[in-house]
Scaffold this motif. Sequence first.
Motif, PDB file in Angstrom:
ATOM      1  N   SER A  43       9.922  50.821  -2.619  1.00 33.92           N
ATOM      2  CA  SER A  43      10.501  51.804  -3.530  1.00 33.92           C
ATOM      3  C   SER A  43      10.727  51.209  -4.911  1.00 33.92           C
ATOM      4  CB  SER A  43      11.808  52.365  -2.953  1.00 33.92           C
ATOM      5  OG  SER A  43      12.691  51.326  -2.591  1.00 33.92           O
TER       6      SER A  43
ATOM      7  N   ALA B 192      13.057  52.483  -7.921  1.00 37.92           N
ATOM      8  CA  ALA B 192      14.130  53.475  -7.791  1.00 37.92           C
ATOM      9  C   ALA B 192      15.100  53.488  -8.955  1.00 37.92           C
ATOM     10  CB  ALA B 192      14.917  53.178  -6.512  1.00 37.92           C
TER      11      ALA B 192
ATOM     12  N   ASP C 270      19.158  53.696  -8.841  1.00 37.62           N
ATOM     13  CA  ASP C 270      20.261  53.568  -7.886  1.00 37.62           C
ATOM     14  C   ASP C 270      21.594  53.873  -8.563  1.00 37.62           C
ATOM     15  OD1 ASP C 270      18.506  52.639  -5.924  1.00 37.62           O
ATOM     16  OD2 ASP C 270      19.041  50.522  -6.214  1.00 37.62           O
TER      17      ASP C 270
ATOM     18  N   GLY D 129      15.441  49.579  -6.202  1.00 40.10           N
ATOM     19  CA  GLY D 129      14.332  49.821  -5.276  1.00 40.10           C
ATOM     20  C   GLY D 129      13.871  48.526  -4.644  1.00 40.10           C
TER      21      GLY D 129
ATOM     22  N   HIS E 135      13.522  44.791  -6.666  1.00 42.62           N
ATOM     23  CA  HIS E 135      14.324  43.601  -6.364  1.00 42.62           C
ATOM     24  C   HIS E 135      13.442  42.485  -5.800  1.00 42.62           C
ATOM     25  CE1 HIS E 135      18.275  45.202  -7.253  1.00 42.62           C
ATOM     26  NE2 HIS E 135      17.976  46.300  -6.601  1.00 42.62           N
TER      27      HIS E 135
ATOM     28  N   PHE F 151      12.113  57.985  -7.302  1.00 40.57           N
ATOM     29  CA  PHE F 151      12.964  57.830  -6.101  1.00 40.57           C
ATOM     30  C   PHE F 151      14.403  57.552  -6.544  1.00 40.57           C
ATOM     31  CE2 PHE F 151      15.047  55.215  -2.952  1.00 40.57           C
ATOM     32  CZ  PHE F 151      14.624  55.702  -1.731  1.00 40.57           C
TER      33      PHE F 151
ATOM     34  N   TRP G 133      18.448  56.693  -5.093  1.00 40.88           N
ATOM     35  CA  TRP G 133      19.344  56.335  -3.986  1.00 40.88           C
ATOM     36  C   TRP G 133      20.771  56.229  -4.513  1.00 40.88           C
ATOM     37  CZ3 TRP G 133      22.177  51.653  -2.870  1.00 40.88           C
ATOM     38  CH2 TRP G 133      22.717  51.617  -1.570  1.00 40.88           C
TER      39      TRP G 133
ATOM     40  N   ASN H  50      10.625  48.067   2.076  1.00 41.50           N
ATOM     41  CA  ASN H  50      11.238  49.221   2.725  1.00 41.50           C
ATOM     42  C   ASN H  50      10.802  50.540   2.092  1.00 41.50           C
ATOM     43  OD1 ASN H  50      12.972  50.968   4.018  1.00 41.50           O
ATOM     44  ND2 ASN H  50      14.700  50.474   2.669  1.00 41.50           N
TER      45      ASN H  50
ATOM     46  N   MET I  25      14.441  49.792   7.374  1.00 43.78           N
ATOM     47  CA  MET I  25      15.887  50.049   7.415  1.00 43.78           C
ATOM     48  C   MET I  25      16.235  51.057   8.503  1.00 43.78           C
ATOM     49  SD  MET I  25      16.488  52.525   4.112  1.00 43.78           S
ATOM     50  CE  MET I  25      18.248  52.638   4.301  1.00 43.78           C
TER      51      MET I  25
ATOM     52  N   LEU J  43      17.301  54.050   8.494  1.00 45.99           N
ATOM     53  CA  LEU J  43      16.777  55.418   8.334  1.00 45.99           C
ATOM     54  C   LEU J  43      15.436  55.593   9.046  1.00 45.99           C
ATOM     55  CD1 LEU J  43      17.100  58.158   6.639  1.00 45.99           C
ATOM     56  CD2 LEU J  43      15.499  57.107   5.050  1.00 45.99           C
ATOM     57  N   TRP J  44      14.528  54.624   8.837  1.00 43.20           N
ATOM     58  CA  TRP J  44      13.177  54.747   9.412  1.00 43.20           C
ATOM     59  C   TRP J  44      13.192  54.419  10.901  1.00 43.20           C
ATOM     60  CZ3 TRP J  44      11.527  57.554   5.827  1.00 43.20           C
ATOM     61  CH2 TRP J  44      11.731  57.240   4.489  1.00 43.20           C
TER      62      TRP J  44
ATOM     63  N   GLY K 123      20.218  45.247  -2.977  1.00 44.77           N
ATOM     64  CA  GLY K 123      19.011  44.494  -3.310  1.00 44.77           C
ATOM     65  C   GLY K 123      19.030  43.064  -2.801  1.00 44.77           C
ATOM     66  N   ALA K 124      20.145  42.654  -2.173  1.00 44.00           N
ATOM     67  CA  ALA K 124      20.213  41.265  -1.696  1.00 44.00           C
ATOM     68  C   ALA K 124      19.115  40.986  -0.664  1.00 44.00           C
ATOM     69  CB  ALA K 124      21.583  40.983  -1.095  1.00 44.00           C
ATOM     70  N   GLY K 125      18.902  41.948   0.235  1.00 43.52           N
ATOM     71  CA  GLY K 125      17.888  41.761   1.275  1.00 43.52           C
ATOM     72  C   GLY K 125      16.495  41.628   0.671  1.00 43.52           C
ATOM     73  N   ASP K 126      16.233  42.424  -0.356  1.00 42.63           N
ATOM     74  CA  ASP K 126      14.910  42.371  -0.995  1.00 42.63           C
ATOM     75  C   ASP K 126      14.763  41.110  -1.833  1.00 42.63           C
ATOM     76  OD1 ASP K 126      14.044  44.958  -0.043  1.00 42.63           O
ATOM     77  OD2 ASP K 126      15.608  45.738  -1.340  1.00 42.63           O
TER      78      ASP K 126
HETATM   79  P1  AMP Z   1      18.705  46.079   0.140  1.00 37.48           P
HETATM   80  O1  AMP Z   1      17.945  44.890  -0.324  1.00 37.48           O
HETATM   81  O2  AMP Z   1      18.602  46.298   1.600  1.00 37.48           O
HETATM   82  O3  AMP Z   1      20.121  46.113  -0.394  1.00 37.48           O
HETATM   83  O4  AMP Z   1      17.968  47.356  -0.503  1.00 37.48           O
HETATM   84  C1  AMP Z   1      18.462  48.031  -1.619  1.00 37.48           C
HETATM   85  C2  AMP Z   1      17.401  48.947  -2.237  1.00 37.48           C
HETATM   86  O5  AMP Z   1      16.817  49.780  -1.232  1.00 37.48           O
HETATM   87  C3  AMP Z   1      18.004  49.880  -3.272  1.00 37.48           C
HETATM   88  O6  AMP Z   1      17.624  49.428  -4.560  1.00 37.48           O
HETATM   89  C4  AMP Z   1      17.447  51.271  -2.935  1.00 37.48           C
HETATM   90  O7  AMP Z   1      16.812  51.894  -4.018  1.00 37.48           O
HETATM   91  C5  AMP Z   1      16.447  51.004  -1.818  1.00 37.48           C
HETATM   92  N1  AMP Z   1      16.468  52.025  -0.772  1.00 37.48           N
HETATM   93  C6  AMP Z   1      17.546  52.622  -0.206  1.00 37.48           C
HETATM   94  N2  AMP Z   1      17.159  53.527   0.730  1.00 37.48           N
HETATM   95  C7  AMP Z   1      15.807  53.484   0.760  1.00 37.48           C
HETATM   96  C8  AMP Z   1      14.803  54.173   1.514  1.00 37.48           C
HETATM   97  N3  AMP Z   1      15.102  55.089   2.417  1.00 37.48           N
HETATM   98  N4  AMP Z   1      13.503  53.859   1.282  1.00 37.48           N
HETATM   99  C9  AMP Z   1      13.194  52.924   0.356  1.00 37.48           C
HETATM  100  N5  AMP Z   1      14.074  52.253  -0.386  1.00 37.48           N
HETATM  101  C10 AMP Z   1      15.365  52.518  -0.198  1.00 37.48           C
END
Ligand code: AMP
Length: 310
Positions: free
Chosen positions: A8, A10, A12, A27, A31, A79, A81, A123, A147, A149-150, A232-235
Amino acid sequence: MALTVVGSIAFDSVRTPFGQRERMLGGSAVHFSLAASFFTDVHVVGPVGHDFGESELAVLTDRGIHTGDIEPIEGGETFFWRGHYEHDLNVAHTDETQLNVFAEFEPKLSEASRESELLFLGNIQPDLQRQVRSVCRDARLAALDSMNLWIEQTRDSLVAAIAEVDLLLLNDAELRMLTDESNLARAAKATMELGPKVVVAKRGEYGAALFTNEMRFAIPGYLLEEVRDPTGAGDSFAGGFLGYLDGARGYDLDQGDLRRAMAVGSVLASFNVEDFGTERIQRLGADEINDRLQELKRLTSFEEPSVTER
Ligand code: AMP
């Protein structure tokens, strides 16, 4: 070496106990790319809407990221979020997800993006991940993140996508959800049975654990005193981890490369959470990364104690 990421791109809107921001750049692909760009050439693939402007693009191009496969969709919106965090910053609460331009996105990859040695399926809807995987057949290493959701909404296609990659990165709760195993080591084992040779469990502020059939390895988080926004920490972890692996040409998954990649991932994630969105990584330098890697090594090293029978 080069790395291609789809995910993504995005806007946010995020609230944490330490402040809030509206429509900041985010997104999974953004990240990830920013973190990986410290180590290798990155090509980003994904759609954006009319609301995505030059200043957002510049955040990526300023770090030398290839943006030719970011596709502006006429009349579409980027997108979006919206989420918040309570005092436990390890759990993101999603308040709103607007797929917008992702709803009908057909990935088109340039020759350069198709030829990367390393592919990261960030993701996003798992059928899109599979489409991109199918046009990057020659990638020497493919990795995937997803994640809850999916896992809930599109489990079968997610499992099919997981079967087509070498590495899977998920957070620990998602691994448990995917496999219905409450024990993390067992969940990782069950996940490897789906196909990937390497499973990385991201564990928020506690760091990450890596599992293969031959080894287990764990790295802590950096133990920061100031955390403002974990989005975005995970990404960023994945970007540091896979960017380092690509830069080191670690395609045969050597144990030493994997361990170093885990340390790099942990350090990049630690910078990400110090400020909102991409703000901290945008002003990050290689020296700071090196200093924190050294500090992380000090934080985790000890002489082996020995115990005698008494
Ligand atoms: P994380 O690294 O897990 O914190 O991911 C954070 C990012 O995931 C945010 O910048 C969101 O824009 C993105 N995000 C949240 N939900 C979704 C989704 N369903 N599909 C794709 N990206 C997502």
